[in-house]
Design a protein around this motif. Structure first.
Motif, PDB file in Angstrom:
ATOM      1  N   LYS A 138       0.781  -1.220   0.010  1.00 14.19           N
ATOM      2  CA  LYS A 138      -0.146  -0.048   0.039  1.00 14.19           C
ATOM      3  C   LYS A 138       0.696   1.264  -0.067  1.00 14.19           C
ATOM      4  CE  LYS A 138      -4.129  -2.045   2.362  1.00 14.19           C
ATOM      5  NZ  LYS A 138      -4.863  -2.266   3.620  1.00 14.19           N
ATOM      6  N   SER A 139       2.120   1.115   0.248  1.00 15.28           N
ATOM      7  CA  SER A 139       3.084   2.258   0.210  1.00 15.28           C
ATOM      8  C   SER A 139       3.053   2.904  -1.039  1.00 15.28           C
ATOM      9  CB  SER A 139       4.409   1.914   0.834  1.00 15.28           C
ATOM     10  OG  SER A 139       4.545   1.411   1.988  1.00 15.28           O
ATOM     11  N   VAL A 140       3.140   4.503  -1.037  1.00 16.16           N
ATOM     12  CA  VAL A 140       3.324   5.147  -2.171  1.00 16.16           C
ATOM     13  C   VAL A 140       4.663   5.586  -2.011  1.00 16.16           C
ATOM     14  CG1 VAL A 140       2.648   7.317  -3.381  1.00 16.16           C
ATOM     15  CG2 VAL A 140       0.848   5.988  -2.137  1.00 16.16           C
ATOM     16  N   TYR A 141       5.446   5.382  -2.912  1.00 17.89           N
ATOM     17  CA  TYR A 141       6.921   5.156  -2.942  1.00 17.89           C
ATOM     18  C   TYR A 141       7.270   6.723  -3.471  1.00 17.89           C
ATOM     19  CZ  TYR A 141       7.101   0.480  -1.665  1.00 17.89           C
ATOM     20  OH  TYR A 141       7.105  -0.704  -1.064  1.00 17.89           O
ATOM     21  N   THR A 142       8.376   7.274  -3.075  1.00 11.24           N
ATOM     22  CA  THR A 142       8.898   8.573  -3.432  1.00 11.24           C
ATOM     23  C   THR A 142      10.147   8.203  -4.412  1.00 11.24           C
ATOM     24  OG1 THR A 142       8.448   9.637  -1.146  1.00 11.24           O
ATOM     25  CG2 THR A 142      10.043  10.913  -2.597  1.00 11.24           C
ATOM     26  N   ASN A 143      10.929   7.492  -4.139  1.00  9.77           N
ATOM     27  CA  ASN A 143      12.061   7.382  -5.072  1.00  9.77           C
ATOM     28  C   ASN A 143      12.125   5.805  -5.770  1.00  9.77           C
ATOM     29  OD1 ASN A 143      13.211   9.738  -4.099  1.00  9.77           O
ATOM     30  ND2 ASN A 143      13.430   8.706  -2.305  1.00  9.77           N
ATOM     31  N   THR A 144      12.719   5.497  -6.830  1.00 14.14           N
ATOM     32  CA  THR A 144      12.912   4.401  -7.412  1.00 14.14           C
ATOM     33  C   THR A 144      14.481   3.916  -6.760  1.00 14.14           C
ATOM     34  OG1 THR A 144      11.985   5.110  -9.542  1.00 14.14           O
ATOM     35  CG2 THR A 144      13.255   3.392  -9.656  1.00 14.14           C
ATOM     36  N   VAL A 145      14.428   2.724  -6.519  1.00 14.38           N
ATOM     37  CA  VAL A 145      15.696   1.912  -5.957  1.00 14.38           C
ATOM     38  C   VAL A 145      15.815   0.693  -6.735  1.00 14.38           C
ATOM     39  CG1 VAL A 145      16.784   1.185  -3.816  1.00 14.38           C
ATOM     40  CG2 VAL A 145      15.370   3.011  -3.849  1.00 14.38           C
ATOM     41  N   GLU A 146      16.964   0.660  -7.415  1.00  9.03           N
ATOM     42  CA  GLU A 146      17.018  -0.641  -8.199  1.00  9.03           C
ATOM     43  C   GLU A 146      18.764  -0.670  -7.879  1.00  9.03           C
ATOM     44  OE1 GLU A 146      16.151  -0.340 -12.347  1.00  9.03           O
ATOM     45  OE2 GLU A 146      14.047   0.107 -12.086  1.00  9.03           O
ATOM     46  N   LEU A 147      19.011  -1.987  -7.299  1.00  9.00           N
ATOM     47  CA  LEU A 147      20.419  -2.154  -6.900  1.00  9.00           C
ATOM     48  C   LEU A 147      21.015  -3.346  -7.617  1.00  9.00           C
ATOM     49  CD1 LEU A 147      20.019  -1.364  -3.170  1.00  9.00           C
ATOM     50  CD2 LEU A 147      20.775   0.408  -4.914  1.00  9.00           C
ATOM     51  N   ASN A 148      22.281  -3.166  -7.951  1.00 15.75           N
ATOM     52  CA  ASN A 148      22.847  -4.613  -8.195  1.00 15.75           C
ATOM     53  C   ASN A 148      23.469  -5.511  -6.982  1.00 15.75           C
ATOM     54  OD1 ASN A 148      25.445  -3.591  -7.513  1.00 15.75           O
ATOM     55  ND2 ASN A 148      25.570  -2.435  -9.296  1.00 15.75           N
ATOM     56  N   GLU A 149      23.896  -6.486  -7.335  1.00 14.21           N
ATOM     57  CA  GLU A 149      24.408  -7.451  -6.103  1.00 14.21           C
ATOM     58  C   GLU A 149      25.495  -6.719  -5.347  1.00 14.21           C
ATOM     59  OE1 GLU A 149      22.846  -9.924  -5.146  1.00 14.21           O
ATOM     60  OE2 GLU A 149      21.274  -9.431  -6.690  1.00 14.21           O
ATOM     61  N   GLU A 150      26.171  -6.099  -5.911  1.00 13.38           N
ATOM     62  CA  GLU A 150      27.395  -5.521  -5.067  1.00 13.38           C
ATOM     63  C   GLU A 150      26.910  -4.259  -4.369  1.00 13.38           C
ATOM     64  OE1 GLU A 150      31.492  -2.941  -5.760  1.00 13.38           O
ATOM     65  OE2 GLU A 150      30.396  -3.535  -7.676  1.00 13.38           O
ATOM     66  N   GLN A 151      25.917  -3.618  -4.925  1.00 16.74           N
ATOM     67  CA  GLN A 151      25.343  -2.469  -3.971  1.00 16.74           C
ATOM     68  C   GLN A 151      24.460  -3.062  -2.879  1.00 16.74           C
ATOM     69  OE1 GLN A 151      23.354  -0.724  -7.316  1.00 16.74           O
ATOM     70  NE2 GLN A 151      24.940   0.888  -7.494  1.00 16.74           N
ATOM     71  N   LYS A 152      23.837  -4.032  -3.110  1.00 12.41           N
ATOM     72  CA  LYS A 152      23.038  -4.841  -1.934  1.00 12.41           C
ATOM     73  C   LYS A 152      24.133  -5.206  -0.882  1.00 12.41           C
ATOM     74  CE  LYS A 152      19.081  -6.416  -4.912  1.00 12.41           C
ATOM     75  NZ  LYS A 152      18.485  -7.576  -5.504  1.00 12.41           N
ATOM     76  N   GLN A 153      25.360  -5.505  -1.472  1.00 10.27           N
ATOM     77  CA  GLN A 153      26.276  -6.144  -0.364  1.00 10.27           C
ATOM     78  C   GLN A 153      26.784  -5.055   0.660  1.00 10.27           C
ATOM     79  OE1 GLN A 153      26.838  -9.698  -0.138  1.00 10.27           O
ATOM     80  NE2 GLN A 153      27.889  -8.868   1.687  1.00 10.27           N
ATOM     81  N   TYR A 154      26.685  -3.806   0.035  1.00 12.53           N
ATOM     82  CA  TYR A 154      27.186  -2.587   0.889  1.00 12.53           C
ATOM     83  C   TYR A 154      26.110  -2.541   2.115  1.00 12.53           C
ATOM     84  CZ  TYR A 154      29.340  -0.699  -3.525  1.00 12.53           C
ATOM     85  OH  TYR A 154      30.025  -0.443  -4.381  1.00 12.53           O
ATOM     86  N   ILE A 155      24.847  -2.844   1.845  1.00  9.52           N
ATOM     87  CA  ILE A 155      23.760  -2.676   2.841  1.00  9.52           C
ATOM     88  C   ILE A 155      23.983  -4.111   3.823  1.00  9.52           C
ATOM     89  CG2 ILE A 155      21.276  -2.978   3.303  1.00  9.52           C
ATOM     90  CD1 ILE A 155      20.995  -2.011   0.611  1.00  9.52           C
ATOM     91  N   LYS A 156      24.133  -5.042   3.049  1.00 13.59           N
ATOM     92  CA  LYS A 156      24.399  -6.171   4.019  1.00 13.59           C
ATOM     93  C   LYS A 156      25.699  -6.092   5.080  1.00 13.59           C
ATOM     94  CE  LYS A 156      22.139  -9.279   0.823  1.00 13.59           C
ATOM     95  NZ  LYS A 156      22.281 -10.375  -0.058  1.00 13.59           N
ATOM     96  N   ASN A 157      26.575  -5.460   4.604  1.00  9.56           N
ATOM     97  CA  ASN A 157      27.961  -5.361   5.387  1.00  9.56           C
ATOM     98  C   ASN A 157      27.744  -4.263   6.483  1.00  9.56           C
ATOM     99  OD1 ASN A 157      29.116  -6.957   3.510  1.00  9.56           O
ATOM    100  ND2 ASN A 157      30.360  -5.585   2.326  1.00  9.56           N
TER     101      ASN A 157
END
Length: 199
Positions: free
Chosen positions: A167-186
């Motif tokens: 139901k959320s109305v999103y403000t931004n588009t977020v498309e991340l590759n695996e390397e960028q997802k790893q930044y978050i995981k780290n």
């Protein structure tokens, strides 16, 4: 958020807390502290960390629970709903891991977005009961609340976390590759470890 005189919900941003607030109010609980107008040290009252909450509710003793969420999904939800950021800022943040760390550290120091980017572990104490966002707010959650806090919730009304998320109305588009997802995981590795999410 105070459910009653004995029970407090530690609201980690982007884990379905507003839905939970509605659920408890629907069942006759007053839920003090879910008001986003009231602030403590410029932080929305519902999103205080464990330390900030202890400083605000001095002398109060509560049984506590929280809802945690897969750190990657939670972070992406924060970015999508973050009106303080924009798509260009997000692109800069994920240019490399150094940019990512510096940006998130800056958000946290400024208390940007009222603790949205704080690690989830900062919202819990050793005695906080933990529920997973991915398990929804249905009959099993009702049982969790009854078993731990002796609070009855209406079994005829279930809340689907996935449906609520959509139901959320999103403000931004977020498309991340695996390397960028790893930044978050780290960056949020302790959340993965403490809450047993796979990284």
């Amino acid at each position: 958020m105070i459910i009653n005189n004995e029970v407090k919900f530690m609201h980690i941003p982007r884990t379905g807390g507003r839905c939970l607030s509605y659920l408890f109010k629907y069942n006759g609980h007053f839920c003090y502290g879910d008001n986003f107008v009231i602030k403590h040290n410029n932080i929305d009252l519902p999103h205080l960390t464990a330390l900030e909450s202890r400083n605000f509710y001095i002398g109060s003793i509560f049984k506590k629970f929280t809802i945690v969420r897969n750190p990657l999904n939670r972070f992406i939800s924060c970015l999508k709903n973050d009106s303080a950021n924009n798509n260009e800022g997000i692109k800069y943040m994920f240019k490399n891991e150094k940019n990512f760390i510096l940006t998130i550290d800056s958000f946290r120091q400024q208390k940007a977005n009222n603790n949205w980017f704080e690690p989830q572990i900062n919202f819990i104490d050793k005695d906080t009961k933990i529920w997973r966002f991915e398990d929804g707010l249905g009959v099993e959650f009702f049982k969790f609340i009854k078993d731990n806090f002796n609070i009855e919730l209406d079994p005829n009304k279930e809340y689907d976390a996935e449906e609520f998320t959509n139901k959320s109305v999103y403000t931004n588009t977020v498309e991340l590759n695996e390397e960028q997802k790893q930044y978050i995981k780290n960056y949020y590795f302790l959340d993965y470890k403490i809450f047993n999410y796979e990284s």
